[in-house]
Design a protein around this motif. Structure first.
Motif, PDB file in Angstrom:
ATOM      1  N   UNK A  51       3.761 -10.685   5.457  1.00  0.00           N
ATOM      2  CA  UNK A  51       3.952 -10.096   6.787  1.00  0.00           C
ATOM      3  C   UNK A  51       3.143  -8.805   6.875  1.00  0.00           C
ATOM      4  N   UNK A  52       2.937  -8.351   8.069  1.00  0.00           N
ATOM      5  CA  UNK A  52       2.103  -7.173   8.280  1.00  0.00           C
ATOM      6  C   UNK A  52       2.776  -5.925   7.726  1.00  0.00           C
ATOM      7  N   UNK A  53       2.047  -5.095   6.953  1.00  0.00           N
ATOM      8  CA  UNK A  53       2.579  -3.774   6.584  1.00  0.00           C
ATOM      9  C   UNK A  53       2.799  -2.943   7.852  1.00  0.00           C
ATOM     10  N   UNK A  54       3.782  -2.045   7.799  1.00  0.00           N
ATOM     11  CA  UNK A  54       4.054  -1.207   8.973  1.00  0.00           C
ATOM     12  C   UNK A  54       2.927  -0.217   9.217  1.00  0.00           C
ATOM     13  N   UNK A  55       2.334   0.280   8.148  1.00  0.00           N
ATOM     14  CA  UNK A  55       1.258   1.263   8.257  1.00  0.00           C
ATOM     15  C   UNK A  55       0.117   0.826   7.337  1.00  0.00           C
TER      16      UNK A  55
ATOM     17  N   UNK B  52      -3.372 -11.327  -5.559  1.00  0.00           N
ATOM     18  CA  UNK B  52      -2.836 -11.185  -4.196  1.00  0.00           C
ATOM     19  C   UNK B  52      -1.465 -10.521  -4.236  1.00  0.00           C
ATOM     20  N   UNK B  53      -1.218  -9.665  -3.249  1.00  0.00           N
ATOM     21  CA  UNK B  53       0.047  -8.941  -3.125  1.00  0.00           C
ATOM     22  C   UNK B  53       0.816  -9.514  -1.935  1.00  0.00           C
ATOM     23  N   UNK B  54       2.135  -9.696  -2.092  1.00  0.00           N
ATOM     24  CA  UNK B  54       2.924 -10.350  -1.042  1.00  0.00           C
ATOM     25  C   UNK B  54       3.349  -9.404   0.069  1.00  0.00           C
ATOM     26  N   UNK B  55       3.809  -8.204  -0.316  1.00  0.00           N
ATOM     27  CA  UNK B  55       4.422  -7.322   0.682  1.00  0.00           C
ATOM     28  C   UNK B  55       4.052  -5.865   0.446  1.00  0.00           C
ATOM     29  N   UNK B  56       4.114  -5.105   1.510  1.00  0.00           N
ATOM     30  CA  UNK B  56       3.970  -3.644   1.461  1.00  0.00           C
ATOM     31  C   UNK B  56       4.459  -3.090   2.786  1.00  0.00           C
ATOM     32  N   UNK B  57       5.132  -1.951   2.734  1.00  0.00           N
ATOM     33  CA  UNK B  57       5.441  -1.246   3.975  1.00  0.00           C
ATOM     34  C   UNK B  57       4.257  -0.390   4.380  1.00  0.00           C
ATOM     35  N   UNK B  58       3.624   0.239   3.372  1.00  0.00           N
ATOM     36  CA  UNK B  58       2.478   1.116   3.599  1.00  0.00           C
ATOM     37  C   UNK B  58       1.349   0.635   2.693  1.00  0.00           C
ATOM     38  N   UNK B  59       0.189   0.426   3.265  1.00  0.00           N
ATOM     39  CA  UNK B  59      -0.955  -0.092   2.505  1.00  0.00           C
ATOM     40  C   UNK B  59      -2.161   0.812   2.692  1.00  0.00           C
ATOM     41  N   UNK B  60      -2.791   1.192   1.578  1.00  0.00           N
ATOM     42  CA  UNK B  60      -4.063   1.907   1.606  1.00  0.00           C
ATOM     43  C   UNK B  60      -5.096   0.975   0.992  1.00  0.00           C
TER      44      UNK B  60
ATOM     45  N   UNK C 154       9.312   3.480  -3.874  1.00  0.00           N
ATOM     46  CA  UNK C 154       9.805   4.855  -3.769  1.00  0.00           C
ATOM     47  C   UNK C 154      11.230   4.846  -3.231  1.00  0.00           C
ATOM     48  N   UNK C 155      12.093   5.601  -3.875  1.00  0.00           N
ATOM     49  CA  UNK C 155      13.464   5.787  -3.389  1.00  0.00           C
ATOM     50  C   UNK C 155      13.500   7.078  -2.581  1.00  0.00           C
ATOM     51  N   UNK C 156      13.415   6.925  -1.257  1.00  0.00           N
ATOM     52  CA  UNK C 156      13.407   8.091  -0.370  1.00  0.00           C
ATOM     53  C   UNK C 156      14.743   8.182   0.341  1.00  0.00           C
ATOM     54  N   UNK C 157      15.582   9.098  -0.141  1.00  0.00           N
ATOM     55  CA  UNK C 157      16.903   9.281   0.473  1.00  0.00           C
ATOM     56  C   UNK C 157      17.758   8.039   0.413  1.00  0.00           C
ATOM     57  N   UNK C 158      17.666   7.282  -0.675  1.00  0.00           N
ATOM     58  CA  UNK C 158      18.452   6.068  -0.821  1.00  0.00           C
ATOM     59  C   UNK C 158      17.818   4.836  -0.199  1.00  0.00           C
ATOM     60  N   UNK C 159      16.688   4.993   0.452  1.00  0.00           N
ATOM     61  CA  UNK C 159      15.976   3.865   1.072  1.00  0.00           C
ATOM     62  C   UNK C 159      14.731   3.544   0.259  1.00  0.00           C
ATOM     63  N   UNK C 160      14.591   2.291  -0.167  1.00  0.00           N
ATOM     64  CA  UNK C 160      13.419   1.903  -0.954  1.00  0.00           C
ATOM     65  C   UNK C 160      12.247   1.563  -0.041  1.00  0.00           C
ATOM     66  N   UNK C 161      11.117   2.164  -0.332  1.00  0.00           N
ATOM     67  CA  UNK C 161       9.904   1.939   0.449  1.00  0.00           C
ATOM     68  C   UNK C 161       8.782   1.538  -0.512  1.00  0.00           C
ATOM     69  N   UNK C 162       7.974   0.592  -0.119  1.00  0.00           N
ATOM     70  CA  UNK C 162       6.900   0.102  -0.993  1.00  0.00           C
ATOM     71  C   UNK C 162       5.535   0.517  -0.437  1.00  0.00           C
ATOM     72  N   UNK C 163       4.781   1.212  -1.285  1.00  0.00           N
ATOM     73  CA  UNK C 163       3.417   1.629  -0.957  1.00  0.00           C
ATOM     74  C   UNK C 163       2.463   0.891  -1.894  1.00  0.00           C
ATOM     75  N   UNK C 164       1.395   0.351  -1.347  1.00  0.00           N
ATOM     76  CA  UNK C 164       0.390  -0.339  -2.158  1.00  0.00           C
ATOM     77  C   UNK C 164      -0.964   0.333  -1.965  1.00  0.00           C
ATOM     78  N   UNK C 165      -1.593   0.676  -3.083  1.00  0.00           N
ATOM     79  CA  UNK C 165      -2.966   1.165  -3.080  1.00  0.00           C
ATOM     80  C   UNK C 165      -3.844   0.065  -3.669  1.00  0.00           C
TER      81      UNK C 165
END
Length: 465
Positions: free
Chosen positions: A424-428, A202-210, A174-185
Protein backbone atom coordinates in the motif's frame (compact mmCIF):
# COMPACT_ATOMS: atom_id res chain seq x y z
CA UNK A 1 8.83 13.07 14.19
CA UNK A 2 11.06 15.41 12.23
CA UNK A 3 13.29 14.60 9.26
CA UNK A 4 16.01 17.07 8.28
CA UNK A 5 17.62 16.57 4.88
CA UNK A 6 21.22 17.63 5.36
CA UNK A 7 22.64 16.35 2.07
CA UNK A 8 21.77 14.31 -0.99
CA UNK A 9 18.82 16.69 -1.43
CA UNK A 10 18.72 18.22 -4.90
CA UNK A 11 22.06 16.53 -5.62
CA UNK A 12 23.59 13.05 -5.72
CA UNK A 13 26.32 13.42 -3.12
CA UNK A 14 26.55 14.24 0.58
CA UNK A 15 23.70 11.94 1.59
CA UNK A 16 22.67 12.52 5.21
CA UNK A 17 19.31 12.67 6.99
CA UNK A 18 18.67 13.52 10.64
CA UNK A 19 15.67 11.86 12.33
CA UNK A 20 14.33 13.26 15.63
CA UNK A 21 11.44 12.15 17.87
CA UNK A 22 10.69 12.06 21.61
CA UNK A 23 14.20 13.28 22.47
CA UNK A 24 15.85 10.59 20.29
CA UNK A 25 18.18 11.69 17.48
CA UNK A 26 19.86 9.54 14.89
CA UNK A 27 21.55 10.05 11.55
CA UNK A 28 21.13 7.99 8.40
CA UNK A 29 24.39 8.28 6.43
CA UNK A 30 27.02 11.00 6.73
CA UNK A 31 28.30 11.43 3.20
CA UNK A 32 30.92 13.61 1.57
CA UNK A 33 29.88 16.18 -1.01
CA UNK A 34 31.70 15.75 -4.32
CA UNK A 35 32.15 17.97 -7.36
CA UNK A 36 33.91 21.32 -7.45
CA UNK A 37 34.64 24.19 -5.06
CA UNK A 38 31.09 24.35 -3.73
CA UNK A 39 31.31 20.73 -2.56
CA UNK A 40 34.50 21.51 -0.67
CA UNK A 41 32.81 24.41 1.09
CA UNK A 42 29.85 22.20 2.09
CA UNK A 43 32.21 19.56 3.47
CA UNK A 44 33.86 22.21 5.67
CA UNK A 45 30.58 23.60 7.01
CA UNK A 46 29.82 22.91 10.65
CA UNK A 47 27.23 20.20 11.24
CA UNK A 48 23.70 21.54 11.58
CA UNK A 49 23.36 19.62 14.87
CA UNK A 50 25.54 18.76 17.83
CA UNK A 51 27.20 15.39 17.05
CA UNK A 52 27.34 14.64 20.79
CA UNK A 53 23.53 14.64 20.89
CA UNK A 54 23.17 11.76 18.41
CA UNK A 55 22.08 8.40 19.87
CA UNK A 56 23.35 6.32 16.93
CA UNK A 57 24.12 6.37 13.20
CA UNK A 58 22.74 4.09 10.48
CA UNK A 59 25.03 3.68 7.46
CA UNK A 60 23.57 2.28 4.24
CA UNK A 61 26.83 1.54 2.39
CA UNK A 62 30.52 2.31 1.98
CA UNK A 63 30.64 4.78 -0.91
CA UNK A 64 32.17 8.08 0.19
CA UNK A 65 29.07 10.10 -0.70
CA UNK A 66 27.37 8.16 2.12
CA UNK A 67 30.19 7.57 4.64
CA UNK A 68 32.90 10.11 3.78
CA UNK A 69 32.22 12.60 6.59
CA UNK A 70 31.97 10.06 9.40
CA UNK A 71 35.54 10.80 10.62
CA UNK A 72 34.66 14.49 10.76
CA UNK A 73 31.55 13.58 12.78
CA UNK A 74 33.67 11.62 15.27
CA UNK A 75 36.27 14.40 15.45
CA UNK A 76 33.41 16.79 16.32
CA UNK A 77 32.42 14.70 19.33
CA UNK A 78 30.31 11.73 18.17
CA UNK A 79 31.29 8.55 20.03
CA UNK A 80 28.57 5.92 19.68
CA UNK A 81 27.72 3.03 17.35
CA UNK A 82 27.68 3.32 13.56
CA UNK A 83 25.43 0.45 12.44
CA UNK A 84 26.05 -1.16 9.04
CA UNK A 85 26.26 -4.59 7.39
CA UNK A 86 29.34 -6.83 7.96
CA UNK A 87 30.65 -6.20 4.43
CA UNK A 88 30.25 -2.44 4.87
CA UNK A 89 32.10 -2.69 8.20
CA UNK A 90 35.01 -4.32 6.32
CA UNK A 91 34.91 -1.80 3.46
CA UNK A 92 34.53 1.49 5.33
CA UNK A 93 38.01 1.39 6.94
CA UNK A 94 39.77 1.01 3.58
CA UNK A 95 37.57 3.64 1.95
CA UNK A 96 38.14 6.21 4.71
CA UNK A 97 41.86 5.51 5.06
CA UNK A 98 42.23 6.05 1.33
CA UNK A 99 40.13 9.24 1.51
CA UNK A 100 42.37 10.65 4.26
CA UNK A 101 45.48 9.69 2.28
CA UNK A 102 44.22 11.32 -0.93
CA UNK A 103 43.27 14.54 0.91
CA UNK A 104 46.69 14.72 2.53
CA UNK A 105 48.45 14.18 -0.82
CA UNK A 106 46.32 16.86 -2.48
CA UNK A 107 47.03 19.29 0.37
CA UNK A 108 50.74 18.52 0.03
CA UNK A 109 50.58 19.24 -3.73
CA UNK A 110 48.67 22.47 -3.05
CA UNK A 111 51.27 23.57 -0.46
CA UNK A 112 54.06 22.98 -2.99
CA UNK A 113 52.17 24.99 -5.58
CA UNK A 114 51.52 27.82 -3.09
CA UNK A 115 55.23 28.01 -2.22
CA UNK A 116 55.95 28.59 -5.90
CA UNK A 117 53.49 31.47 -5.91
CA UNK A 118 51.01 29.64 -8.15
CA UNK A 119 48.21 28.91 -5.72
CA UNK A 120 45.99 30.36 -3.01
CA UNK A 121 46.06 29.59 0.70
CA UNK A 122 45.91 25.86 1.40
CA UNK A 123 42.98 24.38 3.32
CA UNK A 124 43.95 21.53 5.67
CA UNK A 125 42.43 18.08 5.00
CA UNK A 126 38.96 17.50 6.42
CA UNK A 127 40.37 14.79 8.67
CA UNK A 128 43.46 12.68 9.20
CA UNK A 129 44.41 9.07 9.79
CA UNK A 130 43.80 9.31 13.54
CA UNK A 131 40.24 10.53 12.99
CA UNK A 132 39.62 7.60 10.66
CA UNK A 133 40.87 5.03 13.18
CA UNK A 134 38.68 6.49 15.93
CA UNK A 135 35.73 6.44 13.56
CA UNK A 136 36.07 2.81 12.45
CA UNK A 137 36.27 1.69 16.08
CA UNK A 138 32.56 2.56 16.35
CA UNK A 139 31.41 0.39 13.41
CA UNK A 140 28.82 -2.17 14.55
CA UNK A 141 28.11 -4.96 12.03
CA UNK A 142 24.51 -6.17 11.62
CA UNK A 143 23.50 -9.00 9.28
CA UNK A 144 20.89 -8.71 6.53
CA UNK A 145 17.40 -9.68 7.67
CA UNK A 146 18.11 -9.65 11.40
CA UNK A 147 16.51 -7.02 13.64
CA UNK A 148 18.64 -5.10 16.12
CA UNK A 149 17.88 -2.42 18.70
CA UNK A 150 20.20 0.62 18.59
CA UNK A 151 17.97 2.36 21.13
CA UNK A 152 15.15 1.16 23.43
CA UNK A 153 12.63 3.01 21.23
CA UNK A 154 14.07 1.90 17.88
CA UNK A 155 14.54 -1.39 16.03
CA UNK A 156 16.22 -1.69 12.64
CA UNK A 157 16.57 -4.35 9.95
CA UNK A 158 18.90 -4.20 6.93
CA UNK A 159 17.87 -5.66 3.58
CA UNK A 160 20.04 -6.06 0.47
CA UNK A 161 19.87 -2.93 -1.73
CA UNK A 162 21.71 -4.62 -4.63
CA UNK A 163 23.87 -1.54 -5.27
CA UNK A 164 27.34 -2.60 -4.14
CA UNK A 165 28.73 -5.20 -1.76
CA UNK A 166 27.10 -4.67 1.64
CA UNK A 167 24.66 -1.99 0.50
CA UNK A 168 21.49 -1.88 2.57
CA UNK A 169 17.93 -0.72 2.65
CA UNK A 170 17.15 0.34 6.23
CA UNK A 171 13.77 -0.64 7.70
CA UNK A 172 13.36 1.33 10.93
CA UNK A 173 10.53 0.91 13.45
CA UNK A 174 10.09 3.78 15.91
CA UNK A 175 8.09 3.81 19.14
CA UNK A 176 6.80 7.38 19.25
CA UNK A 177 4.65 7.94 22.33
CA UNK A 178 3.49 4.32 22.33
CA UNK A 179 2.68 4.36 18.60
CA UNK A 180 4.86 2.29 16.27
CA UNK A 181 5.84 4.01 13.05
CA UNK A 182 7.90 2.49 10.23
CA UNK A 183 10.43 4.54 8.27
CA UNK A 184 12.27 3.06 5.29
CA UNK A 185 15.42 4.50 3.74
CA UNK A 186 16.12 2.92 0.35
CA UNK A 187 19.80 3.89 0.37
CA UNK A 188 21.15 3.56 -3.16
CA UNK A 189 19.20 0.89 -5.04
CA UNK A 190 20.88 -1.30 -7.64
CA UNK A 191 19.76 -2.18 -11.15
CA UNK A 192 18.41 -5.74 -11.30
CA UNK A 193 20.30 -8.49 -13.18
CA UNK A 194 23.76 -6.97 -12.71
CA UNK A 195 26.99 -8.93 -12.18
CA UNK A 196 28.44 -9.42 -8.69
CA UNK A 197 25.56 -8.17 -6.49
CA UNK A 198 22.10 -9.65 -6.08
CA UNK A 199 18.88 -7.83 -6.97
CA UNK A 200 17.42 -5.33 -4.47
CA UNK A 201 15.07 -6.76 -1.85
CA UNK A 202 11.45 -5.67 -2.15
CA UNK A 203 9.89 -4.02 0.91
CA UNK A 204 6.20 -4.58 1.73
CA UNK A 205 5.25 -1.60 3.88
CA UNK A 206 6.34 1.79 5.16
CA UNK A 207 4.58 4.76 6.69
CA UNK A 208 7.44 7.07 5.71
CA UNK A 209 9.72 6.34 2.76
CA UNK A 210 12.91 8.11 1.66
CA UNK A 211 13.89 6.90 -1.81
CA UNK A 212 16.82 7.73 -4.07
CA UNK A 213 16.32 9.14 -7.59
CA UNK A 214 19.76 9.27 -9.24
CA UNK A 215 18.37 8.05 -12.57
CA UNK A 216 14.73 8.88 -11.91
CA UNK A 217 14.41 10.69 -15.24
CA UNK A 218 15.68 8.01 -17.62
CA UNK A 219 16.30 4.35 -18.30
CA UNK A 220 19.63 2.69 -18.87
CA UNK A 221 20.40 1.07 -22.17
CA UNK A 222 19.65 -2.62 -22.12
CA UNK A 223 22.55 -4.83 -21.07
CA UNK A 224 22.99 -6.49 -24.48
CA UNK A 225 23.38 -3.12 -26.24
CA UNK A 226 25.72 -1.89 -23.52
CA UNK A 227 27.93 -4.97 -23.84
CA UNK A 228 28.03 -4.51 -27.64
CA UNK A 229 29.19 -0.90 -27.12
CA UNK A 230 31.82 -2.01 -24.61
CA UNK A 231 33.18 -4.62 -27.01
CA UNK A 232 33.28 -2.07 -29.85
CA UNK A 233 35.03 0.54 -27.66
CA UNK A 234 37.72 -1.89 -26.51
CA UNK A 235 38.32 -3.52 -29.87
CA UNK A 236 38.32 -0.22 -31.79
CA UNK A 237 40.78 1.36 -29.36
CA UNK A 238 43.13 -1.57 -28.88
CA UNK A 239 43.09 -3.38 -32.23
CA UNK A 240 42.27 -0.63 -34.75
CA UNK A 241 43.58 2.62 -33.26
CA UNK A 242 46.30 0.94 -31.15
CA UNK A 243 45.71 2.97 -28.01
CA UNK A 244 44.65 2.44 -24.42
CA UNK A 245 41.23 2.48 -22.78
CA UNK A 246 41.14 4.48 -19.54
CA UNK A 247 38.16 3.65 -17.33
CA UNK A 248 37.51 6.04 -14.42
CA UNK A 249 35.72 3.63 -12.08
CA UNK A 250 34.70 3.58 -8.48
CA UNK A 251 37.13 1.29 -6.67
CA UNK A 252 34.20 -0.31 -4.92
CA UNK A 253 31.48 -1.83 -7.09
CA UNK A 254 32.11 -0.83 -10.68
CA UNK A 255 35.68 -2.17 -10.78
CA UNK A 256 34.56 -5.64 -9.71
CA UNK A 257 31.66 -5.54 -12.20
CA UNK A 258 34.02 -4.69 -15.04
CA UNK A 259 36.45 -7.50 -14.24
CA UNK A 260 33.57 -10.02 -14.34
CA UNK A 261 32.19 -8.62 -17.62
CA UNK A 262 35.59 -8.44 -19.37
CA UNK A 263 36.37 -12.01 -18.29
CA UNK A 264 33.05 -13.27 -19.64
CA UNK A 265 33.60 -11.46 -22.96
CA UNK A 266 37.08 -12.94 -23.29
CA UNK A 267 35.70 -16.40 -22.44
CA UNK A 268 33.09 -15.96 -25.20
CA UNK A 269 35.75 -14.89 -27.73
CA UNK A 270 34.45 -11.34 -28.14
CA UNK A 271 37.63 -9.81 -26.71
CA UNK A 272 41.20 -11.00 -27.16
CA UNK A 273 44.69 -10.07 -25.96
CA UNK A 274 43.39 -7.63 -23.39
CA UNK A 275 45.64 -6.61 -20.51
CA UNK A 276 43.66 -5.18 -17.61
CA UNK A 277 45.48 -2.93 -15.14
CA UNK A 278 43.57 -2.14 -11.98
CA UNK A 279 45.60 0.84 -10.81
CA UNK A 280 44.21 1.34 -7.36
CA UNK A 281 45.40 -0.11 -4.07
CA UNK A 282 41.91 0.71 -2.81
CA UNK A 283 40.31 -1.37 -5.57
CA UNK A 284 42.64 -4.27 -4.76
CA UNK A 285 41.61 -4.13 -1.10
CA UNK A 286 37.93 -3.76 -2.02
CA UNK A 287 38.19 -6.78 -4.33
CA UNK A 288 39.75 -8.83 -1.50
CA UNK A 289 36.83 -7.88 0.77
CA UNK A 290 34.41 -8.75 -2.05
CA UNK A 291 35.96 -12.21 -2.34
CA UNK A 292 35.69 -12.62 1.44
CA UNK A 293 31.95 -11.95 1.28
CA UNK A 294 31.28 -13.82 -1.98
CA UNK A 295 28.59 -15.99 -0.37
CA UNK A 296 26.31 -12.91 -0.31
CA UNK A 297 26.91 -12.22 -4.00
CA UNK A 298 25.80 -13.40 -7.44
CA UNK A 299 26.84 -16.85 -8.73
CA UNK A 300 28.74 -15.28 -11.67
CA UNK A 301 31.16 -13.64 -9.29
CA UNK A 302 31.56 -16.82 -7.27
CA UNK A 303 32.45 -18.66 -10.50
CA UNK A 304 35.04 -16.04 -11.39
CA UNK A 305 36.65 -16.38 -7.97
CA UNK A 306 36.88 -20.14 -8.43
CA UNK A 307 38.50 -19.66 -11.86
CA UNK A 308 40.99 -17.23 -10.40
CA UNK A 309 41.92 -19.68 -7.64
CA UNK A 310 42.56 -22.36 -10.31
CA UNK A 311 44.56 -19.95 -12.49
CA UNK A 312 41.98 -20.23 -15.29
CA UNK A 313 41.00 -16.58 -15.78
CA UNK A 314 40.47 -15.81 -19.49
CA UNK A 315 42.01 -12.32 -19.17
CA UNK A 316 45.25 -10.99 -17.73
CA UNK A 317 44.54 -8.82 -14.70
CA UNK A 318 47.23 -6.95 -12.79
CA UNK A 319 46.51 -5.05 -9.59
CA UNK A 320 49.11 -2.34 -9.03
CA UNK A 321 50.13 -1.39 -5.53
CA UNK A 322 53.10 0.97 -5.47
CA UNK A 323 53.49 4.37 -7.09
CA UNK A 324 56.26 2.88 -9.22
CA UNK A 325 53.84 0.20 -10.48
CA UNK A 326 51.39 2.95 -11.39
CA UNK A 327 54.01 5.02 -13.19
CA UNK A 328 55.14 1.96 -15.15
CA UNK A 329 51.75 1.87 -16.87
CA UNK A 330 52.66 5.18 -18.53
CA UNK A 331 55.11 3.27 -20.73
CA UNK A 332 52.27 1.07 -22.06
CA UNK A 333 51.17 2.92 -25.17
CA UNK A 334 48.67 0.38 -26.55
CA UNK A 335 46.64 -2.68 -25.65
CA UNK A 336 45.73 -1.79 -22.08
CA UNK A 337 42.44 -1.37 -20.28
CA UNK A 338 43.38 0.85 -17.32
CA UNK A 339 40.80 0.89 -14.53
CA UNK A 340 41.55 3.55 -11.93
CA UNK A 341 39.74 5.61 -9.32
CA UNK A 342 38.18 8.01 -8.77
CA UNK A 343 35.02 7.34 -10.72
CA UNK A 344 34.28 11.05 -11.26
CA UNK A 345 37.96 11.91 -11.99
CA UNK A 346 38.30 14.41 -9.15
CA UNK A 347 41.10 12.58 -7.36
CA UNK A 348 43.27 9.50 -7.29
CA UNK A 349 45.49 7.83 -9.86
CA UNK A 350 43.05 8.15 -12.76
CA UNK A 351 44.06 11.80 -13.11
CA UNK A 352 47.59 10.76 -14.11
CA UNK A 353 46.25 8.32 -16.72
CA UNK A 354 43.95 11.03 -18.08
CA UNK A 355 46.91 13.40 -18.29
CA UNK A 356 48.77 10.81 -20.38
CA UNK A 357 45.89 9.63 -22.56
CA UNK A 358 43.45 12.52 -23.03
CA UNK A 359 45.72 14.22 -25.62
CA UNK A 360 46.08 10.98 -27.64
CA UNK A 361 43.49 10.47 -30.43
CA UNK A 362 44.32 6.77 -30.49
CA UNK A 363 43.19 6.31 -26.88
CA UNK A 364 39.71 6.28 -25.35
CA UNK A 365 38.12 7.35 -22.07
CA UNK A 366 35.28 5.03 -21.10
CA UNK A 367 32.81 6.30 -18.49
CA UNK A 368 30.71 3.62 -16.82
CA UNK A 369 29.16 5.55 -13.93
CA UNK A 370 27.31 8.71 -13.00
CA UNK A 371 29.26 11.97 -13.31
CA UNK A 372 27.98 14.60 -10.89
CA UNK A 373 27.76 18.26 -11.83
CA UNK A 374 30.99 20.13 -11.19
CA UNK A 375 33.27 17.10 -11.51
CA UNK A 376 36.09 16.69 -14.03
CA UNK A 377 34.36 13.60 -15.37
CA UNK A 378 31.19 15.59 -16.07
CA UNK A 379 33.19 18.23 -17.98
CA UNK A 380 34.77 15.57 -20.18
CA UNK A 381 31.43 13.82 -20.79
CA UNK A 382 29.84 17.18 -21.68
CA UNK A 383 32.41 17.64 -24.45
CA UNK A 384 34.83 20.18 -23.00
CA UNK A 385 37.82 20.35 -25.38
CA UNK A 386 40.42 21.43 -22.81
CA UNK A 387 40.43 20.50 -19.12
CA UNK A 388 42.61 21.38 -16.14
CA UNK A 389 44.79 18.65 -14.68
CA UNK A 390 47.34 19.43 -11.97
CA UNK A 391 46.93 23.11 -12.78
CA UNK A 392 47.74 22.70 -16.47
CA UNK A 393 45.56 22.79 -19.61
CA UNK A 394 45.20 19.33 -21.18
CA UNK A 395 43.53 18.95 -24.61
CA UNK A 396 40.82 16.31 -24.98
CA UNK A 397 41.66 14.41 -28.19
CA UNK A 398 40.87 10.90 -26.97
CA UNK A 399 37.54 9.36 -27.96
CA UNK A 400 34.98 9.55 -25.14
CA UNK A 401 32.47 6.78 -24.52
CA UNK A 402 29.64 6.78 -21.96
CA UNK A 403 28.09 3.41 -21.09
CA UNK A 404 25.11 4.20 -18.87
CA UNK A 405 23.93 0.60 -19.01
CA UNK A 406 26.60 -0.50 -16.52
CA UNK A 407 25.37 1.81 -13.80
CA UNK A 408 25.02 0.34 -10.31
CA UNK A 409 22.01 2.60 -9.73
CA UNK A 410 18.47 1.57 -10.56
CA UNK A 411 17.03 3.42 -13.54
CA UNK A 412 13.55 4.97 -13.71
CA UNK A 413 11.68 1.73 -14.50
CA UNK A 414 13.65 -0.27 -11.94
CA UNK A 415 12.88 2.35 -9.28
CA UNK A 416 9.20 2.24 -10.22
CA UNK A 417 9.25 -1.56 -10.10
CA UNK A 418 10.72 -1.52 -6.61
CA UNK A 419 8.18 1.05 -5.42
CA UNK A 420 5.21 -0.81 -6.94
CA UNK A 421 6.05 -3.81 -4.76
CA UNK A 422 4.79 -1.95 -1.67
CA UNK A 423 1.48 -3.45 -0.58
CA UNK A 424 0.00 0.00 0.00
CA UNK A 425 1.07 3.58 -0.45
CA UNK A 426 3.34 5.07 2.25
CA UNK A 427 1.74 8.09 3.92
CA UNK A 428 4.79 10.25 3.24
CA UNK A 429 7.35 9.76 0.44
CA UNK A 430 10.51 11.86 0.11
CA UNK A 431 12.64 11.73 -3.03
CA UNK A 432 16.33 12.43 -2.48
CA UNK A 433 19.78 11.61 -3.90
CA UNK A 434 19.02 13.08 -7.32
CA UNK A 435 19.91 16.33 -9.04
CA UNK A 436 17.25 18.95 -8.38
CA UNK A 437 15.33 18.72 -11.66
CA UNK A 438 15.58 14.91 -11.68
CA UNK A 439 14.30 14.53 -8.11
CA UNK A 440 11.43 16.96 -8.76
CA UNK A 441 10.54 15.19 -12.00
CA UNK A 442 10.60 11.77 -10.35
CA UNK A 443 8.35 13.06 -7.57
CA UNK A 444 5.87 14.25 -10.23
CA UNK A 445 6.05 10.84 -11.89
CA UNK A 446 5.20 9.06 -8.63
CA UNK A 447 2.21 11.34 -8.09
CA UNK A 448 0.90 10.60 -11.59
CA UNK A 449 1.78 6.89 -11.81
CA UNK A 450 1.10 5.80 -8.23
CA UNK A 451 -1.00 8.60 -6.75
CA UNK A 452 1.35 8.91 -3.79
CA UNK A 453 1.96 11.88 -1.48
CA UNK A 454 5.50 12.80 -2.59
CA UNK A 455 7.93 15.64 -1.90
CA UNK A 456 11.45 16.36 -3.14
CA UNK A 457 12.96 18.36 -0.26
CA UNK A 458 15.72 20.93 -0.61
CA UNK A 459 18.94 20.68 1.36
CA UNK A 460 18.34 21.81 4.92
CA UNK A 461 14.59 21.23 4.82
CA UNK A 462 13.21 20.11 8.21
CA UNK A 463 9.85 18.38 7.80
CA UNK A 464 7.53 17.13 10.53
CA UNK A 465 5.54 13.98 9.77
Amino acid sequence: MKLTFLGGAGEVTGSSTLVEFDGVRFLVDCGMFQGGREAGEKNRDRFAFNPRDLDFVVLTHAHLDHCGLLPKLVAAGYGRDIHCTPATADLVPIMLRDSAHVMEKEAEWARTKAKKGRGAAVEPPLYGAGDVERCVSFLAAQRYGREFHPHPKVRVRFQDAGHILGSAIAEIWIDEGGRERKVVFSGDLGQPARPVVRDPTHIDTAEILVVESTYGNRNHKDMATTIDELVDAVNDTIHRRHGNVVVPAFALGRTQDLIVILAELARDGRLSNVNVYVDSPLAAQATAVTVKHQATLDVDFQRLVAEGERGDLPIRVKFTQSVDDSKAINSVRAGAVIIAASGMCDGGRVKHHLENNLPRPESSILFVGFQAQGTLGRRIVDGQKVVKLFGEDVPVRAKVYTLGGLSAHADRDALLGWLRAFERAPRHVFVNHGEQDVAAGFADLLRKELGWNVRAPDRGAAIEV
